[in-house]
Enzyme design. Structure first.
Site, PDB file in Angstrom:
ATOM      1  N   GLY A 109      12.824   6.292 -14.828  1.00  0.00           N
ATOM      2  CA  GLY A 109      11.664   5.997 -13.990  1.00  0.00           C
ATOM      3  C   GLY A 109      10.939   7.281 -13.632  1.00  0.00           C
ATOM      4  O   GLY A 109      11.563   8.273 -13.238  1.00  0.00           O
ATOM      5  N   GLY A 121       8.102   7.394 -11.486  1.00  0.00           N
ATOM      6  CA  GLY A 121       7.263   7.271 -10.293  1.00  0.00           C
ATOM      7  C   GLY A 121       7.608   8.412  -9.338  1.00  0.00           C
ATOM      8  O   GLY A 121       8.281   9.384  -9.720  1.00  0.00           O
ATOM      9  N   GLY A 122       7.166   8.279  -8.095  1.00  0.00           N
ATOM     10  CA  GLY A 122       7.403   9.342  -7.118  1.00  0.00           C
ATOM     11  C   GLY A 122       8.877   9.671  -6.945  1.00  0.00           C
ATOM     12  O   GLY A 122       9.258  10.850  -6.886  1.00  0.00           O
ATOM     13  N   PHE A 125      -1.773   3.408  11.236  1.00  0.00           N
ATOM     14  CA  PHE A 125      -1.217   2.404  10.337  1.00  0.00           C
ATOM     15  C   PHE A 125      -0.405   1.429  11.172  1.00  0.00           C
ATOM     16  O   PHE A 125       0.002   1.745  12.289  1.00  0.00           O
ATOM     17  CB  PHE A 125      -0.292   3.076   9.304  1.00  0.00           C
ATOM     18  CG  PHE A 125      -0.774   2.928   7.895  1.00  0.00           C
ATOM     19  CD1 PHE A 125      -1.809   3.704   7.418  1.00  0.00           C
ATOM     20  CD2 PHE A 125      -0.189   2.004   7.033  1.00  0.00           C
ATOM     21  CE1 PHE A 125      -2.260   3.579   6.117  1.00  0.00           C
ATOM     22  CE2 PHE A 125      -0.629   1.862   5.734  1.00  0.00           C
ATOM     23  CZ  PHE A 125      -1.670   2.652   5.268  1.00  0.00           C
ATOM     24  N   ASP A 145      13.791  -4.237 -13.668  1.00  0.00           N
ATOM     25  CA  ASP A 145      14.843  -4.021 -14.672  1.00  0.00           C
ATOM     26  C   ASP A 145      16.011  -3.208 -14.092  1.00  0.00           C
ATOM     27  O   ASP A 145      17.183  -3.512 -14.333  1.00  0.00           O
ATOM     28  CB  ASP A 145      14.304  -3.241 -15.885  1.00  0.00           C
ATOM     29  CG  ASP A 145      12.904  -3.664 -16.306  1.00  0.00           C
ATOM     30  OD1 ASP A 145      12.412  -4.679 -15.778  1.00  0.00           O
ATOM     31  OD2 ASP A 145      12.316  -2.979 -17.149  1.00  0.00           O
ATOM     32  N   GLN A 160       8.842  -8.089   1.186  1.00  0.00           N
ATOM     33  CA  GLN A 160       7.661  -8.016   2.057  1.00  0.00           C
ATOM     34  C   GLN A 160       6.399  -8.604   1.410  1.00  0.00           C
ATOM     35  O   GLN A 160       6.102  -8.289   0.258  1.00  0.00           O
ATOM     36  CB  GLN A 160       7.388  -6.554   2.402  1.00  0.00           C
ATOM     37  CG  GLN A 160       6.176  -6.356   3.287  1.00  0.00           C
ATOM     38  CD  GLN A 160       6.041  -4.900   3.717  1.00  0.00           C
ATOM     39  OE1 GLN A 160       5.480  -4.086   3.008  1.00  0.00           O
ATOM     40  NE2 GLN A 160       6.580  -4.579   4.875  1.00  0.00           N
ATOM     41  N   HIS A 192       2.471  -8.406   1.875  1.00  0.00           N
ATOM     42  CA  HIS A 192       1.455  -7.599   2.551  1.00  0.00           C
ATOM     43  C   HIS A 192       0.325  -8.528   2.974  1.00  0.00           C
ATOM     44  O   HIS A 192      -0.103  -9.375   2.194  1.00  0.00           O
ATOM     45  CB  HIS A 192       0.934  -6.529   1.580  1.00  0.00           C
ATOM     46  CG  HIS A 192       0.086  -5.480   2.213  1.00  0.00           C
ATOM     47  ND1 HIS A 192      -1.152  -5.757   2.750  1.00  0.00           N
ATOM     48  CD2 HIS A 192       0.289  -4.151   2.410  1.00  0.00           C
ATOM     49  CE1 HIS A 192      -1.661  -4.640   3.246  1.00  0.00           C
ATOM     50  NE2 HIS A 192      -0.813  -3.654   3.051  1.00  0.00           N
ATOM     51  N   LEU A 201      -4.123  -5.104  -3.941  1.00  0.00           N
ATOM     52  CA  LEU A 201      -3.923  -4.715  -2.551  1.00  0.00           C
ATOM     53  C   LEU A 201      -5.159  -4.075  -1.923  1.00  0.00           C
ATOM     54  O   LEU A 201      -5.814  -3.236  -2.525  1.00  0.00           O
ATOM     55  CB  LEU A 201      -2.788  -3.694  -2.479  1.00  0.00           C
ATOM     56  CG  LEU A 201      -2.296  -3.467  -1.056  1.00  0.00           C
ATOM     57  CD1 LEU A 201      -1.371  -4.589  -0.640  1.00  0.00           C
ATOM     58  CD2 LEU A 201      -1.591  -2.140  -0.940  1.00  0.00           C
ATOM     59  N   GLU A 254      -3.659  -1.110   4.190  1.00  0.00           N
ATOM     60  CA  GLU A 254      -3.577  -1.233   5.640  1.00  0.00           C
ATOM     61  C   GLU A 254      -4.435  -0.157   6.314  1.00  0.00           C
ATOM     62  O   GLU A 254      -4.822  -0.288   7.470  1.00  0.00           O
ATOM     63  CB  GLU A 254      -2.113  -1.025   6.016  1.00  0.00           C
ATOM     64  CG  GLU A 254      -1.731  -1.542   7.355  1.00  0.00           C
ATOM     65  CD  GLU A 254      -0.212  -1.566   7.462  1.00  0.00           C
ATOM     66  OE1 GLU A 254       0.435  -2.259   6.650  1.00  0.00           O
ATOM     67  OE2 GLU A 254       0.313  -0.896   8.348  1.00  0.00           O
ATOM     68  N   ARG A 276       3.750  -5.728   9.137  1.00  0.00           N
ATOM     69  CA  ARG A 276       3.224  -6.572   8.066  1.00  0.00           C
ATOM     70  C   ARG A 276       3.750  -8.000   8.096  1.00  0.00           C
ATOM     71  O   ARG A 276       3.027  -8.943   7.798  1.00  0.00           O
ATOM     72  CB  ARG A 276       3.570  -5.935   6.721  1.00  0.00           C
ATOM     73  CG  ARG A 276       2.777  -4.692   6.528  1.00  0.00           C
ATOM     74  CD  ARG A 276       3.134  -3.991   5.260  1.00  0.00           C
ATOM     75  NE  ARG A 276       2.266  -2.830   5.133  1.00  0.00           N
ATOM     76  CZ  ARG A 276       2.344  -1.934   4.183  1.00  0.00           C
ATOM     77  NH1 ARG A 276       3.265  -2.049   3.245  1.00  0.00           N
ATOM     78  NH2 ARG A 276       1.514  -0.921   4.141  1.00  0.00           N
ATOM     79  N   HIS A 308       4.639  -7.845  -2.122  1.00  0.00           N
ATOM     80  CA  HIS A 308       4.325  -6.414  -2.151  1.00  0.00           C
ATOM     81  C   HIS A 308       5.517  -5.479  -2.342  1.00  0.00           C
ATOM     82  O   HIS A 308       5.473  -4.581  -3.162  1.00  0.00           O
ATOM     83  CB  HIS A 308       3.612  -6.074  -0.845  1.00  0.00           C
ATOM     84  CG  HIS A 308       3.112  -4.671  -0.762  1.00  0.00           C
ATOM     85  ND1 HIS A 308       2.266  -4.135  -1.716  1.00  0.00           N
ATOM     86  CD2 HIS A 308       3.335  -3.667   0.146  1.00  0.00           C
ATOM     87  CE1 HIS A 308       1.979  -2.879  -1.391  1.00  0.00           C
ATOM     88  NE2 HIS A 308       2.625  -2.575  -0.282  1.00  0.00           N
ATOM     89  N   GLU A 368      11.925   2.513  -4.583  1.00  0.00           N
ATOM     90  CA  GLU A 368      11.890   1.092  -4.216  1.00  0.00           C
ATOM     91  C   GLU A 368      13.086   0.314  -4.759  1.00  0.00           C
ATOM     92  O   GLU A 368      13.525  -0.653  -4.146  1.00  0.00           O
ATOM     93  CB  GLU A 368      10.568   0.462  -4.676  1.00  0.00           C
ATOM     94  CG  GLU A 368      10.368  -0.925  -4.095  1.00  0.00           C
ATOM     95  CD  GLU A 368       8.976  -1.483  -4.324  1.00  0.00           C
ATOM     96  OE1 GLU A 368       8.026  -0.707  -4.489  1.00  0.00           O
ATOM     97  OE2 GLU A 368       8.856  -2.729  -4.320  1.00  0.00           O
ATOM     98  N   ARG A 370       9.561  -3.224   5.789  1.00  0.00           N
ATOM     99  CA  ARG A 370       9.156  -1.821   5.740  1.00  0.00           C
ATOM    100  C   ARG A 370       7.837  -1.581   6.473  1.00  0.00           C
ATOM    101  O   ARG A 370       6.909  -2.378   6.367  1.00  0.00           O
ATOM    102  CB  ARG A 370       8.989  -1.404   4.275  1.00  0.00           C
ATOM    103  CG  ARG A 370       8.364  -0.046   4.108  1.00  0.00           C
ATOM    104  CD  ARG A 370       8.335   0.378   2.662  1.00  0.00           C
ATOM    105  NE  ARG A 370       7.330  -0.278   1.861  1.00  0.00           N
ATOM    106  CZ  ARG A 370       6.029   0.052   1.833  1.00  0.00           C
ATOM    107  NH1 ARG A 370       5.572   1.008   2.623  1.00  0.00           N
ATOM    108  NH2 ARG A 370       5.197  -0.581   1.037  1.00  0.00           N
TER     109      ARG A 370
END
Ligand SMILES: Cc1cc2nc3c(=O)[nH]c(=O)nc-3n(C[C@H](O)[C@H](O)[C@H](O)COP(=O)(O)OP(=O)(O)OC[C@H]3O[C@@H](n4cnc5c(N)ncnc54)[C@H](O)[C@@H]3O)c2cc1C
Length: 611
Positions: free
Chosen positions: A15, A17-18, A120, A221, A240, A242, A252, A255, A286, A367, A398, A409
Site C-alpha cells: 500500500g 497511501g499516507g 471541524f 483486500d 462511519q 459521512h 465527499l 466537513e 459525524r 466513508h 485505515e 472517527r
C-alpha cells in the site's frame, strides 16, 4: 506450480497511501531495505482524495492542547477508543505535522506565517467547552499534498516501488509472517516478496456499500487476507457514514465546509442540527449528523420530497449565522474560492450546482472503517485479547485498528493516524529488521494463490461479478447502514450467503488472458468484499447496543455494563466466530468518569422506524 519471481527485502510495505509511504520512509531511514508494493500507482491512492485537513493541537489561532485533542477523540469514539492510542495520536500529531511542513508540504498560512487551522466536527477546547481551530489544511486538498510530499521523500530515500502489483496472499510459516504473494497486473506474472517485516497499509473498504465516498479500488483486500489466514479483525461493526456525500454520487463534500461556517438545512429551510445538538450544531460528530439527516429524511423533510438535504455555504447564509452566533468573522466569495476550491469544482462539474449561488444537495455516504487488523501502538499486529504479537506482521492506516477511533472517527484524525502510526510502525520495523534474519518460507508459497486464480479464471457460470457486487452493496446499504436492526442484518447475512454461493459455484469471467486482466482482478476483489461484508454484518448483529456509528433501532441505548469492550472476529473453517473479551484501555480517564461525561446532547436515541 507456476513460476514466480522471488524478491528478498528487509521490509515489504503493501500500500502506497499516507500510512504505507510514512512507514516506508521511516523503515528505510532506519536502515532497512524496503519495497513498497501497490495495486495502484502510488499517487493515485485514496489518501490523495482527503480534503479537509489533518488535526493537530498546534494552537496557532486559538489556545489548544493535545490532551483536549485526546479527549475529543475518546468522546467522539463513544468511549470505545483505547485511551493510550488516543494519547499517542494527539501528542505525536503536533510534531508529525511540523515534520510534514519541514518536508515541504505547502500548508495554508495565517497572516503571521504560521500553519493555518480551521474548525471541524467534534474539535473542542477545554474538554468540550467550545469549538476550536485544530484542522491544519492545504486548501481542501490536504491529502493530495501529503501524498505527493511523502512520495517525493520515498523516492529520495531510494525505496523500491512495485506499482500495479496486487498482493493476493500472506506468506505464513506457522504463526510468523514471512512476506506476501503478488500478481503483476501488466504481465500476469507471479511474485513472492520474502521479508523480515510485512506491513499492510491497504486502506478501507467503502465499496462494501452502494453509496460511498471511497474510490473504486477500496475493496479491503488487506483486511480479507489475514482473516482468511486465521487472524482476527477488530470492531468490524463500526463503519462511519459521512453526513455530506454529494447526492446521487456519494462523492465527499468535506466537513471543512461546515468548519468554514456552512450549515445544513432541511426541505423547509430549517437549520435542523440546532434541535439535535444545540451547542455544537452542524459540527457535531459525524455519526450524530448522519443520523439526524436520516431522521429528517424519514420525517419527509427532504428537499422537494427527495432523500437529500441542503448544505449551504453561500456567504450571505454563513454571515447571517456567524452574526447570530455573536462571532465577528465574516466571509466573502473570494474566501470560499480560496479555501474550498475543490468543493466548488466538484459541485460544478458533477451536479451543475454552483455553491456560491445555491445550496448543495447532500446525504450520508459510506466513508471510513474504524475496525480492521488489530495492532499495538507500534503497528505490530496482535492476535488476541492479550495483545499477543504476530511475528513479522504490521498494519497501519485505515486497514488497521489500533483503536484510536473507537466506535466513530473524528474528522481529520485519519490523516493523523496514517502519519503517526505509519511513522511508529516504520521505526519499529527498522529495529526488528536490524536484529533478525529472513524467516524460512516454503518454496511453493505462491501455490495456493495460483490455484485459486486458476479456478477463478476458468469460471464459466452465469453470474457476472458486477451484478453480484451491486447486490452486495445494495443489501449492505439498506440493511447494515446508518440504522440497523436484528431483522435487517439477518436479511443481509442471508443474501450474502446466497451471493457467496453464486460466487463460488456460478461465476462468469469473460477475459481469460494473463495481461491486464482487470476482469479477474475485480472478481477477486469481490471475494474480499464478500468476506468483509459478512464480517461486518456478523459483528454488528452480535453487538446488542447502540454506540458511535453502530446504531441499532432494536437496542437504541448504549450499554456500558455489557458492551464497553472490543470485538474480535475470526474465521474458523467455514464459520466466522466472535469474541468479546478484549478490554478497552482507560489509562487517561477512569471508566466511571468516561461514562459520566458521555451523558449529554450528543448521544441521542434513534427514533423507531416509521415506514
Ligand atoms: C474523499 C475522502 C476524503 C477524506 N478526507 C479526509 C480528511 O480531510 N482528513 C482525514 O483525516 N481523513 C480523510 N479521509 C480519510 C482518509 O483519507 C483515509 O482514511 C486515508 O487516506 C487512508 O489512507 P491509507 O494510507 O490507509 O490507505 P489509502 O490511501 O487508501 O491507500 C491504500 C493503498 O493500498 C494499496 N492496496 C490496496 N489493496 C492492495 C492489494 N491487494 N495489493 C497491493 N496494494 C494494495 C493501494 O494501491 C493504495 O496504494 C478521506 C477519505 C475520503 C475517501
Amino acid at each position: 506450480m507456476l513460476d514466480s519471481k522471488l524478491h528478498e527485502y528487509d521490509a515489504v510495505i503493501v500500500g502506497a497511501g499516507g500510512a504505507g509511504l510514512m512507514a516506508a520512509l521511516y523503515a528505510s531511514t532506519g536502515g532497512a531495505r524496503v519495497a513498497v508494493v501497490s495495486k495502484l500507482y502510488p499517487t493515485r491512492s485514496h489518501t490523495g482524495a482527503a480534503l479537509g485537513g489533518i488535526g493537530a493541537a498546534l494552537g496557532n489561532l486559538e489556545e489548544d492542547d493535545p490532551l483536549w485533542h485526546a479527549y475529543d477523540t475518546v468522546k467522539g469514539g463513544d468511549y470505545l477508543t483505547d485511551q493510550n492510542a488516543a494519547q499517542v495520536l494527539a501528542e505525536n500529531a503536533v510534531d508529525a505535522v511540523v515534520e510534514l511542513e519541514h518536508m515541504g508540504l505547502p500548508f495554508d498560512r495565517t497572516s503571521a506565517g504560521r500553519i493555518s487551522q480551521r474548525r471541524f466536527g467534534g474539535h473542542t477546547r477545554n474538554f468540550g467547552e467550545s469549538p476550536v481551530r485544530r484542522a491544519c489544511h492545504s486548501a481542501d486538498r490536504t491529502g493530495h499534498m501529503i501524498l505527493q510530499t511523502l512520495y517525493q521523500q520515498c523516492i529520495k530515500q531510494e525505496v523500491a516501488f512495485f506499482d500495479e502489483f496486487y498482493v493476493v496472499d500472506l506468506v505464513m510459516n506457522g504463526e510468523t509472517v514471512g512476506g506476501c504473494v503478488a500478481l503483476e497486473l501488466g504481465s500476469g506474472d507471479w511474485h513472492i516478496f520474502h521479508a523480515k517485516a510485512t506491513l499492510f497499509a491497504t486502506g478501507g473498504w467503502g465499496r462494501v456499500w452502494s453509496f460511498t465516498s471511497n474510490a473504486h479500488s477500496l475493496t479491503g483486500d488487506g483486511a480479507a487476507l489475514p482473516l482468511r489466514r486465521g487472524l482476527p479483525l477488530q470492531d468490524m461493526e463500526f463503519y462511519q457514514f459521512h453526513p455530506t456525500g454529494l447526492y446521487g454520487l456519494g462523492v465527499l463534500l468535506t466537513e471543512g465546509i461546515r468548519g468554514e461556517g456552512g450549515v445544513l438545512l432541511n426541505g423547509q429551510g430549517e437549520r435542523f442540527m440546532e434541535r439535535y445538538a444545540p451547542t455544537i450544531k452542524d459540527l457535531a460528530s459525524r455519526d450524530v449528523v448522519s443520523r439526524a439527516i436520516y431522521l429528517e429524511l424519514r420525517d419527509g423533510k427532504g428537499v422537494r420530497g427527495r432523500d437529500y438535504v441542503h448544505l449551504d455555504v453561500r456567504p450571505s447564509t454563513v454571515n447571517r449565522h456567524l452574526a447570530e452566533a455573536g462571532e465577528e468573522r465574516r466571509i466573502d466569495e473570494a474566501y470560499i474560492i480560496q479555501n474550498l476550491a475543490e468543493t466548488l469544482d466538484t459541485c460544478r462539474t458533477y451536479v451543475g450546482v454552483d455553491p456560491l449561488k445555491e445550496p448543495m444537495p447532500v446525504r450520508p455516504t459510506a466513508h471510513y472503517a474504524m475496525g480492521g487488523i488489530p495492532t499495538n501502538l507500534c503497528a505490530e499486529v496482535t492476535r488476541d485479547a492479550a495483545h499477543t504479537v504476530v511475528p513479522g506482521f504490521f498494519a497501519a492506516g485505515e486497514v488497521a485498528c489500533v483503536s484510536c477511533h473507537g466506535a466513530n472517527r473524528l474528522g481529520t484524525n485519519s490523516l493523523v493516524d496514517l502519519i503517526v502510526f505509519g511513522r511508529l510502525g516504520g521505526k519499529r520495523i527498522a529495529e526488528v529488521c536490524a536484529g533478525s534474519d529472513l524467516p524460512p518460507i516454503a518454496k511453493d508459497a505462491a501455490a495456493e494463490a495460483q490455484a485459486a486464480f486458476a479456478q477463478l479464471r476458468a469460471s464459466q457460470g452465469n453470474s457476472r461479478p458486477g451484478e453480484l457486487r451491486q447486490r452486495l452493496q445494495e443489501t449492505m446499504m439498506q440493511n447494515v447502514g446508518v440504522f440497523r436492526t436484528a431483522e435487517t442484518m439477518q436479511q443481509a447475512l442471508d443474501e450474502l450467503a446466497e451471493l457467496r454461493d453464486r460466487y463460488e459455484k456460478d461465476l462468469h469471467i469473460d477475459d481469460r488472458g494473463q495481461r491486464f486482466n482487470s476482469d479477474v482482478m475485480e472478481a477477486w476483489e469481490l471475494g474480499c468484499l464478500l468476506d468483509l461484508a459478512e464480517a461486518t454484518a456478523r459483528s454488528a448483529l452480535a453487538r446488542r447496543e447502540s454506540r458511535g456509528a453502530h446504531s441499532r433501532e432494536d437496542f437504541p441505548e448504549r450499554d456500558d455494563q455489557n458492551w464497553l469492550v472490543h470485538s474480535l472476529i475470526s474465521r474458523d473453517g467455514d464459520q466466522l466466530t466472535l469474541r468479546h473479551d478484549k478490554a478497552v484501555d482507560f489509562s487517561l480517564w477512569e471508566e466511571e468518569k468516561a461514562r459520566g461525561i458521555a451523558e449529554d446532547e450528543q448521544h441521542f436515541k434513534p427514533r423507531p422506524r416509521v415506514y
